[in-house]
Structure formats: structure tokens, C-alpha cells
Design a protein around this motif. Structure first.
Motif: not given
Length: 258
Positions: A161-164, A214-215, A217-219, A222-224
Motif C-alpha cells: 500500500t503506498p504511503c500518503a 488496504r481498500k 484506507l486508500l479510499r 489516499n494512502g497509509i
């Protein structure tokens, strides 16, 4: 081999309160090995919990007291490291604010009412589930499995998961990692799975948990960041405890005859 040893020490220093006054180099190689050692540290924490539960059973400790002692030891071993992430995430989500404001709330050092409530309910649920599993005399391997699989969830989330934001501890760790590091992290659990195939079933469950987290947190963000990795570890542990309680509550036989 030296980098692997330094990585293990870094993981122990970061994830536990075990006193290890050893200065380790902070390099891409040692960071990779530290992340790979996360589930191994989880196995260590779980083994201490399982051994403690066994010793308490010898002195016929009541199930509620055993559960509270195990929960206290669990928090003490980790120093409550990931609980901070749970509280920060709960405050941000509970605020019902726009994205930028949610990030500001997560960075705020003060804990709000949503964070306190999340902490109380998390520890209450963990304590009650420990109580139930102890009362059911569930096999002690589950105490070893939960911390290890929870930390595997954190590794998978961090890598996939990409970092925000392009800064912070999670981002600095992430720069040294690749998908194969999940394989290294998974290796000790696969070896245990050879001894007890039930581990594979719980492994699939934790993969589903990571995919859902993951889904979401991205929503929502936009990242972690690092707090979200910690919250995923805590959430994964609680989710496993719930499912294990459900199994021993409703199943007529224990998994694989254990």
C-alpha cells in the motif's frame, strides 16, 4: 548474515520492550531484515503468552484472572506501540471531517474521545475473548499464532500500500522494501504450517483482512502512514481472536483434531 542479525535486533527494539542496548546500523539492508523479522517477533511474543498461560493453568488460575494477566503481559511486551495508531485513526475517522483535516487530526499529539473509546473497546474485547478462549481450554497454539499473523498483516499492508506522504517512518521503511520481503516474512509461518495445517487457514483469513484494510484506507486517506500499520496489526489480532472464539464456540470438533 550480519545484516539479518541486526535486522532482528532492530525489530525487537522497535516492536517490544525487551531491553537490548545494542546500537544497530540503520541501512536499507537492516531495515529490510527488520521488516522480514516482524512475524518472528510476533512468534516470540506469542510464545511468551502461551508459556504464561500454561504456567497459570498449573496453579489453577481462574479464567478471568488468567485473561487479564495475559492481556496485561501482551500490552507490556509490545509497550502498547500499536495502540497509539488505533487511537489516532479512530479520532480521524470519528471526526467526519474532510481529508486534509483528518490528516491533521492524526498528527495531533492529543487523544480525543473517539481514540479513548476505541482503546477501551479494543482492550475490553481482547480481554473478554481471551477469557472465553481460556475457559474453553482452547489449544495454546492460538496464542502463538495471533501476534505473529497480526504482524504479518502489518508487513503486507506496508509493502503493498503506498504511503500518503513522502515522509515519515512508514515511508522511510517502505523505500527499502519489495514484494519478496513478504515471502521472507512468511517463511517461519509456512514452516509452522507444515506442523499444523490450521495455520494456513488463519493465514488466509489475515490476507482477507489486509485486503479489506488496504481498500478502506486508500479510499479514506489516499494512502497509509505508520499509525495505520499499527492499527492494522491490532485490528488483525482482534479479528483473529473473534474468529477463533467463534470456532471453539460453535464447532463440534477442534480444527484438524487438535
Amino acid at each position: 548474515m550480519k545484516n539479518a542479525l541486526f535486522g532482528l535486533i532492530l525489530a525487537l527494539q522497535f516492536l517490544t520492550r525487551i531491553p537490548l542496548p545494542i546500537a544497530c546500523p540503520w541501512t536499507p539492508a537492516t531495515r529490510r531484515w527488520a521488516i522480514r523479522a516482524y512475524p518472528l517477533v510476533g512468534l516470540l511474543i506469542g510464545s511468551v503468552l502461551a508459556l504464561s498461560a500454561l504456567l497459570l493453568s498449573f496453579i489453577a488460575s481462574p479464567a478471568p484472572i488468567t485473561a487479564l494477566l495475559l492481556l496485561s503481559l501482551w500490552v507490556a511486551l509490545s509497550g502498547g506501540l500499536h495502540l497509539d495508531g488505533v487511537m489516532d485513526l479512530a479520532d480521524a475517522l470519528g471526526s467526519n471531517q474532510p481529508l486534509e483535516r483528518r490528516w491533521e487530526i492524526m498528527k495531533d499529539a492529543q487523544i480525543g474521545s473517539f481514540g479513548i473509546l476505541a482503546l477501551l473497546f479494543l482492550l475490553a474485547w481482547k480481554g473478554v475473548l481471551l477469557w472465553a478462549l481460556v475457559a474453553y481450554q482452547a489449544p495454546l497454539w492460538w496464542l502463538v499464532a495471533v501476534p505473529a499473523l497480526g504482524r504479518l498483516a502489518g508487513v503486507a499492508l506496508l509493502i503493498f500500500t503506498p504511503c500518503a506522504h513522502g515522509k515519515g517512518l512508514a515511508w522511510s521503511w517502505q523505500q527499502s522494501l519489495s514484494a519478496r520481503d513478504v515471502g521472507y516474512a512468511l517463511l517461519p509461518l509456512v514452516l509452522l504450517g507444515a506442523l499444523s495445517p490450521a495455520w494456513f487457514a488463519w493465514g488466509v483469513i489475515i490476507i482477507v483482512w489486509v485486503a479489506v484494510a488496504r481498500k478502506a484506507l486508500l479510499r479514506l486517506f489516499n494512502g497509509i502512514n505508520g499509525d495505520m500499520v499499527g492499527a492494522t496489526i491490532e485490528g488483525g489480532e482482534l479479528w483473529l481472536l473473534v474468529l477463533m472464539w467463534s470456532w471453539w464456540q460453535f464447532a463440534t470438533v477442534s480444527p484438524l483434531g487438535i
